[in-house]
Design an enzyme around this catalytic site. Structure first.
Site, PDB file in Angstrom:
ATOM      1  N   GLU A  47       0.890  -0.990  -0.165  1.00 39.13           N
ATOM      2  CA  GLU A  47       0.066  -0.392   0.581  1.00 39.13           C
ATOM      3  C   GLU A  47       0.511   1.107   0.017  1.00 39.13           C
ATOM      4  OE1 GLU A  47      -0.993  -2.561   1.615  1.00 39.13           O
ATOM      5  OE2 GLU A  47      -2.952  -3.231   1.751  1.00 39.13           O
ATOM      6  N   HIS A  65      -9.929  -5.405  11.448  1.00 42.40           N
ATOM      7  CA  HIS A  65     -10.657  -4.864  10.095  1.00 42.40           C
ATOM      8  C   HIS A  65     -12.080  -4.697  10.145  1.00 42.40           C
ATOM      9  CE1 HIS A  65      -7.984  -7.887   8.752  1.00 42.40           C
ATOM     10  NE2 HIS A  65      -7.813  -7.594   7.707  1.00 42.40           N
TER      11      HIS A  65
HETATM   12  C1  LIG Z   1      -1.761  -4.372   4.482  1.00 41.59           C
HETATM   13  C2  LIG Z   1      -2.838  -5.611   3.613  1.00 41.59           C
HETATM   14  N1  LIG Z   1      -3.539  -5.545   2.651  1.00 41.59           N
HETATM   15  C3  LIG Z   1      -4.444  -5.730   2.546  1.00 41.59           C
HETATM   16  C4  LIG Z   1      -4.614  -7.179   3.098  1.00 41.59           C
HETATM   17  C5  LIG Z   1      -6.013  -7.579   2.837  1.00 41.59           C
HETATM   18  N2  LIG Z   1      -5.445  -9.010   2.123  1.00 41.59           N
HETATM   19  C6  LIG Z   1      -5.235  -9.959   3.626  1.00 41.59           C
HETATM   20  S1  LIG Z   1      -4.412 -11.572   3.070  1.00 41.59           S
HETATM   21  C7  LIG Z   1      -3.838 -10.890   1.571  1.00 41.59           C
HETATM   22  C8  LIG Z   1      -3.532 -12.285   0.443  1.00 41.59           C
HETATM   23  C9  LIG Z   1      -2.033 -12.022   1.381  1.00 41.59           C
HETATM   24  O1  LIG Z   1      -1.466 -12.874   0.716  1.00 41.59           O
HETATM   25  P1  LIG Z   1      -0.354 -14.045   1.193  1.00 41.59           P
HETATM   26  O2  LIG Z   1       0.720 -13.022   2.105  1.00 41.59           O
HETATM   27  O3  LIG Z   1       0.685 -14.948   0.455  1.00 41.59           O
HETATM   28  O4  LIG Z   1      -0.851 -15.478   2.725  1.00 41.59           O
HETATM   29  P2  LIG Z   1      -2.067 -16.107   2.159  1.00 41.59           P
HETATM   30  O5  LIG Z   1      -3.187 -15.822   2.127  1.00 41.59           O
HETATM   31  O6  LIG Z   1      -1.851 -16.922   1.599  1.00 41.59           O
HETATM   32  O7  LIG Z   1      -1.615 -17.183   3.196  1.00 41.59           O
HETATM   33  C10 LIG Z   1      -4.614 -10.036   1.411  1.00 41.59           C
HETATM   34  C11 LIG Z   1      -4.142  -8.840   0.465  1.00 41.59           C
HETATM   35  C12 LIG Z   1      -4.211  -7.163   4.935  1.00 41.59           C
HETATM   36  N3  LIG Z   1      -5.030  -8.061   5.094  1.00 41.59           N
HETATM   37  N4  LIG Z   1      -3.632  -6.547   5.500  1.00 41.59           N
END
Ligand SMILES: Cc1ncc(C[n+]2csc(CCOP(=O)(O)OP(=O)(O)O)c2C)c(N)n1
Ligand SMILES: [Mg+2]
Lengths: 356, 327
Positions: free
Chosen positions: B57, B126
């Protein structure tokens, strides 16, 4: 940054019936969580870790009781692997009193202070700087333990990743950053998100050891986690371990998980399922089919019992809305704020959340 | 048309109208948007105009600031308002400063759009409404549509505005339906509130989802007690249309300010201060306010419901403002 080590302590028997049983428990609990979500007994975001059981159990089993664990929000598996009971996990998912976060945290914020599992965090990469602080505290106290910090493949693109790794490298902190690379962050593949998609290589920028392991291979994962945690404990050398795995389900229960990948891709991974691999290894070791079936039955029964338990467990009282928010002794500090307080505070917060 | 569809229509119209406009954010393309606002836009406009970003972000909000400084019109989607905190520095200490700090020589026509709000058991990290954090900052504009028509009209105004504008959407309103003007030149002006319901007994001032709640409670008060609440939908938090608010309070002599977020130092605090100053002689009772209970929002459904400025609490607050029940 290599992937093999001369000091391997692969033990033939690291694939045990106990580990198989605990991997199964995770899988069964996740499957049940999805069912319960659809019955509207679980709400909010609910991220399942089906497919990621081998690295989860390996990481937890490489930890000593006094080591510290911190993770992101895909936390059901890590909680179970660290020894939190399925009842405490399920009750939390149901928002009940005896949930491991007393019904306050839900799926993303599981924890167990006694087992030194310090959460369950929902902001991508938010737990990384915290992990360096946990490790700093261990160092300041002269403890010979280490921190294991789980993160997703998506977290390595946040600024917090760079800052935390630099601190860990600079201050020689005993922390292992475990990247659970399940190929996607929501609908974005690692290839589409990371300029250096071999994520473990990114440790080199901080002169931190980086390594990759097949996270669906229980034996290799356990060996690697043990070795890197040992280095952290004994030599205060931080490390990045990238575990390659795959999530079978969507990003969360609300995502069908098919818009950005094919059924064939999922099927290919399911064919090399870590549970199937562990099961085959056990059969190889001479464990009987009967015994394995009994383990599988027990895992299901255990999860069913957890659901029964959670259903019977009461919800927290509304009067306890803010319990825990402030430390004991805070009520006095706040008492002169009352005149003119808007309704929110008057009705609900004061009294319960001020450490009385 | 739903609120979500109205936002999408605004984006489509502005992407088609102006080459400088482009959309970027996490999952806005291949995934069709985490909340499907941008669904179909990648197919229609291609990956240069609808750009997927990594989870970074601070990086891509800053990229939006830079691109805007050279005259692009970036529309940055933040998946939910909660994640804008990690880019706070780019918004507050960079984007907002550009106009004044460089003596008006550089502009930053950046739009950040993001949903906020609580009510889906998303828990403490959230479920937040940080509206005031941004409305507090000179140099930013902050709008918060409560209806599908304003979702379209305000987003379009924001995109055409030469300053950084934060467009606060709300997860609970995405599925609300309403009439939406189809004229591509129909804009909702920034800085103009709307009288969402006429009334004589009490003014309820709200924005975003709180407007939906306030209207429901106003109908109930009319039906069950013959009390007529006037509901003001602020639409814009900065600039704030005090004229419309003050005219209403001059008529009703009572004001209740409602917000989805925490009231302490909040939007309602600002409103209360300004109303007591603008309407001191008109007021028959203290200005009251209502918001989320002052606690990080818990997960359990019963606790979450109790903590939000739900209709029952809002009705009680309205009656208290009318001195019909004790505050
Ligand atoms: C700073 C932030 N941006 C966006 C999100 C929304 N979000 C939650 S999980 C996610 C994907 C994360 O993927 P990864 O790190 O690969 O973990 P996985 O879900 O595959 O375990 C996003 C974009 C968030 N929680 N925090
Ligand atoms: Mg991932």
């Amino acid at each position: 940054m290599t992937t093999t080590s001369p000091r391997k302590r692969r033990t033939k028997d690291s694939v045990t019936t106990d580990r198989y049983a605990r991997m199964l428990l995770i899988r069964e609990l996740e499957t049940e969580a999805e069912r319960q979500y659809k019955l509207a007994r679980i709400g909010g975001y609910c991220h399942l870790s089906s497919g990621q059981e081998a690295i989860t159990i390996a990481a937890a089993d490489a930890l000593e009781p006094d080591d510290v664990l911190v993770t992101g929000y895909r936390s059901h598996g890590f909680a179970l692997a660290r020894g939190v009971s399925p009842e405490a996990v399920m009750a939390e998912l149901f928002g009940r009193r005896s949930g491991c976060a007393h019904g306050r945290g839900g799926s993303m914020h599981l924890l167990d202070v006694e087992r030194r599992y310090f959460g369950g965090w929902g902001i991508v990469a938010g737990q990384l700087p915290i992990a360096t602080g946990l490790a700093l505290s261990l160092v300041r106290r002269g403890s010979e333990q280490a921190v294991l910090c789980e993160l997703g493949d998506g977290a390595v693109n946040m600024g917090a990743w760079h800052e935390a790794l630099n601190l860990a490298g600079l201050w020689h902190l005993p922390v292992v950053f475990l990247i659970v690379n399940n190929e996607y962050g929501m609908g974005t593949s690692v290839q589409r998100a990371s300029a250096e998609p071999e994520l473990y290589r990114r440790a080199a920028a901080f002169r931190i050891h980086g390594e990759r392991v097949d996270g669906d291979d229980l034996e290799a994962s356990l060996e690697t986690c043990q070795r890197l945690l040992d280095l952290a404990r004994r030599e205060r050398r931080p490390a990045v371990l990238e575990a390659l795995t795959y999530r079978y389900r969507g990003h969360s229960v609300a995502d069908a998980g098919l818009a950005y990948r094919t059924r064939e891709e999922i099927a290919r991974h399911e064919a090399a399922d870590p549970l199937k691999r562990a099961r085959a290894a056990l059969l190889d070791q001479g464990v009987g089919e009967d015994e394995l079936e009994a383990i599988e039955r027990q895992a299901r029964e255990r999860v069913e019992a957890a659901v029964e338990y959670a259903l019977a467990d009461p919800e927290p009282e509304v009067s306890e809305l803010a319990v825990g928010m402030h430390a004991p002794g805070s009520a006095e500090q706040f008492e002169r704020m009352r005149p003119g307080s808007p309704f929110g505070e008057l009705e609900l917060t004061f009294g319960a959340g001020l450490g009385r | 048309m739903t609120y979500r569809e109205a936002l999408r229509l605004a984006l489509r119209e502005e992407l088609a109208r102006d080459e400088r406009v482009f959309v970027m954010g996490e999952e806005v393309g291949v995934f069709d948007g985490a909340y499907k606002v941008t669904a179909g836009l990648l197919d229609e406009f291609g990956p240069d105009r609808v750009r997927d970003t990594p989870i970074s972000e601070e990086g891509f909000v800053g990229a939006g600031v830079g691109a805007a400084m050279l005259g692009e019109r970036p529309v940055v989607e933040i998946m939910t308002l909660n994640f804008l905190l990690v880019a706070m520095d780019q918004v507050v200490n960079h984007a907002a400063k550009i106009g004044a700090m460089f003596g008006g020589q550089v502009r930053c026509p950046l739009v950040i759009r993001t949903p906020n709000g609580a009510g889906n058991q998303l828990t403490a990290q959230h479920s937040q409404s940080f509206d005031q954090y941004f409305a507090h900052v000179p140099g930013l504009k902050v709008v918060a549509p409560a209806t599908p028509a304003d979702a379209k009209g305000l987003l379009k105004s924001a995109i055409r505005d030469d300053d950084p504008v934060l467009v606060l959407e709300n997860l609970r309103i995405y599925t609300e339906k309403g009439e939406v003007p189809l004229d591509p030149e129909h804009l909702t002006p920034i800085g103009r509130a709307r009288v969402a319901r006429q009334g004589r007994d009490l003014t309820i001032v709200a924005h975003s989802y709180a407007v939906v709640r306030a209207l429901a409670v106003a109908e109930k008060l009319a039906r069950e007690r013959g009390l007529e609440a006037e509901v003001i939908d602020l639409r814009s938090l900065r600039p704030l249309d005090m004229e419309t608010v003050a005219a209403s309070v001059a008529k009703t002599n009572r004001a209740l300010c409602v917000e989805e977020g925490w009231p302490t130092y909040g939007v309602t605090a600002e409103l209360a201060a300004r109303v007591q100053h603008a309407c001191f002689d008109d007021l028959d009772a203290p200005v009251e306010r209502l918001g989320m209970a002052e606690v990080p929002l818990p997960y359990a459904k019963s606790l979450e419901t109790a903590a939000l400025p739900n209709e029952a609490r809002l009705e009680r607050a309205a009656l208290a403002t009318l001195e019909l029940v004790p505050a």
